[in-house]
Design a protein around this motif. Sequence first.
Motif, PDB file in Angstrom:
ATOM      1  N   ALA A  36       1.020  -1.325   0.114  1.00 17.39           N
ATOM      2  CA  ALA A  36       0.099   0.042   0.198  1.00 17.39           C
ATOM      3  C   ALA A  36       0.958   1.190   0.010  1.00 17.39           C
ATOM      4  O   ALA A  36       0.565   2.071  -0.696  1.00 17.39           O
ATOM      5  N   THR A  37       1.855   1.451   0.858  1.00 15.75           N
ATOM      6  CA  THR A  37       2.637   2.644   0.971  1.00 15.75           C
ATOM      7  C   THR A  37       3.692   2.721  -0.188  1.00 15.75           C
ATOM      8  O   THR A  37       3.833   3.642  -0.894  1.00 15.75           O
ATOM      9  N   GLY A  38       4.240   1.437  -0.733  1.00 14.69           N
ATOM     10  CA  GLY A  38       5.027   1.621  -1.870  1.00 14.69           C
ATOM     11  C   GLY A  38       4.278   1.861  -3.138  1.00 14.69           C
ATOM     12  O   GLY A  38       4.734   2.936  -3.909  1.00 14.69           O
ATOM     13  N   TRP A  47      -0.882  -0.915 -14.309  1.00  8.85           N
ATOM     14  CA  TRP A  47      -1.897  -1.915 -13.794  1.00  8.85           C
ATOM     15  C   TRP A  47      -1.876  -2.120 -12.080  1.00  8.85           C
ATOM     16  O   TRP A  47      -2.708  -2.221 -11.414  1.00  8.85           O
ATOM     17  N   ALA A  48      -0.521  -2.124 -11.556  1.00  4.06           N
ATOM     18  CA  ALA A  48      -0.106  -2.235 -10.295  1.00  4.06           C
ATOM     19  C   ALA A  48      -1.078  -1.161  -9.524  1.00  4.06           C
ATOM     20  O   ALA A  48      -1.633  -1.334  -8.311  1.00  4.06           O
ATOM     21  N   PHE A  49      -1.173   0.055 -10.137  1.00  5.75           N
ATOM     22  CA  PHE A  49      -1.897   1.267  -9.045  1.00  5.75           C
ATOM     23  C   PHE A  49      -3.255   0.901  -8.973  1.00  5.75           C
ATOM     24  O   PHE A  49      -3.878   1.467  -8.149  1.00  5.75           O
ATOM     25  N   PRO A  88      -6.607   1.720  -4.209  1.00  5.68           N
ATOM     26  CA  PRO A  88      -7.718   1.682  -3.399  1.00  5.68           C
ATOM     27  C   PRO A  88      -8.023   0.890  -2.345  1.00  5.68           C
ATOM     28  O   PRO A  88      -8.371   0.843  -1.314  1.00  5.68           O
ATOM     29  N   LEU A  89      -8.005  -0.503  -3.055  1.00  4.15           N
ATOM     30  CA  LEU A  89      -8.157  -1.820  -2.544  1.00  4.15           C
ATOM     31  C   LEU A  89      -7.214  -1.722  -1.230  1.00  4.15           C
ATOM     32  O   LEU A  89      -7.920  -2.350  -0.257  1.00  4.15           O
ATOM     33  N   LEU A  90      -5.964  -1.878  -1.311  1.00  7.93           N
ATOM     34  CA  LEU A  90      -4.966  -1.929  -0.435  1.00  7.93           C
ATOM     35  C   LEU A  90      -5.137  -0.964   0.964  1.00  7.93           C
ATOM     36  O   LEU A  90      -5.050  -1.375   1.973  1.00  7.93           O
ATOM     37  N   LEU A  91      -5.604   0.422   0.516  1.00 12.63           N
ATOM     38  CA  LEU A  91      -5.764   1.550   1.563  1.00 12.63           C
ATOM     39  C   LEU A  91      -6.928   0.993   2.068  1.00 12.63           C
ATOM     40  O   LEU A  91      -6.924   1.489   3.409  1.00 12.63           O
ATOM     41  N   ALA A  92      -8.055   0.498   1.728  1.00 14.57           N
ATOM     42  CA  ALA A  92      -9.215   0.405   2.374  1.00 14.57           C
ATOM     43  C   ALA A  92      -9.018  -0.922   3.323  1.00 14.57           C
ATOM     44  O   ALA A  92      -9.298  -1.086   4.423  1.00 14.57           O
ATOM     45  N   LEU A  93      -8.279  -1.934   2.786  1.00 16.11           N
ATOM     46  CA  LEU A  93      -7.934  -3.191   3.653  1.00 16.11           C
ATOM     47  C   LEU A  93      -6.971  -2.686   4.768  1.00 16.11           C
ATOM     48  O   LEU A  93      -6.728  -3.207   5.814  1.00 16.11           O
ATOM     49  N   ALA A  94      -6.057  -1.534   4.719  1.00 15.72           N
ATOM     50  CA  ALA A  94      -5.328  -1.073   5.547  1.00 15.72           C
ATOM     51  C   ALA A  94      -5.971  -0.460   6.909  1.00 15.72           C
ATOM     52  O   ALA A  94      -5.412  -0.260   7.953  1.00 15.72           O
ATOM     53  N   HIS A  95      -7.209   0.009   6.628  1.00 12.84           N
ATOM     54  CA  HIS A  95      -8.084   0.614   7.857  1.00 12.84           C
ATOM     55  C   HIS A  95      -8.532  -0.510   8.566  1.00 12.84           C
ATOM     56  O   HIS A  95      -9.115  -1.241   8.098  1.00 12.84           O
ATOM     57  N   PRO A  96      -8.193  -0.116   9.965  1.00 14.94           N
ATOM     58  CA  PRO A  96      -8.828  -1.091  11.074  1.00 14.94           C
ATOM     59  C   PRO A  96     -10.189  -1.561  10.753  1.00 14.94           C
ATOM     60  O   PRO A  96     -10.647  -2.568  11.177  1.00 14.94           O
TER      61      PRO A  96
END
Length: 319
Positions: free
Chosen positions: A139-141, A162-164, A168-176
């Motif tokens: 997510a951060t990378g 395509w990796a970008f 959105p999915l990774l940032l959503a998953l990183a939220h508790p």
Amino acid sequence: MFPFRVVSDAALRVAGSRVVRLAFVAVAAGFGVVALSTQWDGIRHALTRLPPALVVAALVLAMAALLASMLMWRLLLAGLGSSLPVRVAARVLFVSQLGKHLPGSVWPMLAQMELGRDHGVPRRRSATVFVLMMLFSLATGLLLAAGTLPFAAAAEIRGFRWAFLLIPLLLALAHPRVLNPVIGRLLRLARRPELERPLSGRTSALAALAGLAQWVLYGVHAWLLAVGLGADPGATLPLAFGGFALAWCVGFLVVVTPAGLGVRELVLVAAFSPVLDTADALVVAVASRVLLTVSDLLLAGAGATSMRGVRRTVDEPVT
């Protein structure tokens, strides 16, 4: 489920033996050394084109980036209920990370599960933190790459954009509020006990900061190598930050090669193409790979040495 449980329990018991652990360290380190030796002519040519002091500085930065990743791993582990001293956390993570040089992506996780168990960390918690560390790193990378590369190397990285789409999915998953229910659901599906402590917003924020710190250090490491070959310092800086982060993330997502071998170099050459010709960009990619492999071996060697005489502190059932 029963046959799988029996097989997994037996496999974990075997993995816990001292002989298997020593064999893991020896084989994984051997793969790292072989990766260097088989490309030695190209490596020697690449490194001789760079000032020795610059190579040493880049190596120090690579090791500092690995230490930042260890701090992220330790933060996540403590956030889920297992606080380890820095020295112990470094030993567990760096020795287990040797497994990324082996074919297949499961070896670092299995090693973390067994080495962490020596210090009272339940296996399911180690496995969860392994996944969380990859989540926060990706997510951060990708976020850093998306904020730098499109403005500096839009055309050159077109094939990897395509990796970008995963951001959105990774940032959503990183939220508790999203992450904790997902973890609970996955553990229930695997018929494992739920985590005793959910991940807090503070832990997630600190892990994200540690993730960004590792990418900044990796970026400066790559920037030094590129500038050493004549690249313009100002124009190269965003390419180094975003280029290395994107190269690592794409290399991780393409799971068929150990440690992203070949894939990472391809992306890094593309990212540096606005400021270096292909030959010089390839020198940067090869030199970076060498320094990161050496960093892995040095830190894991120090960790393996400190494992002598370590005894299990728990006799935990497989969970």
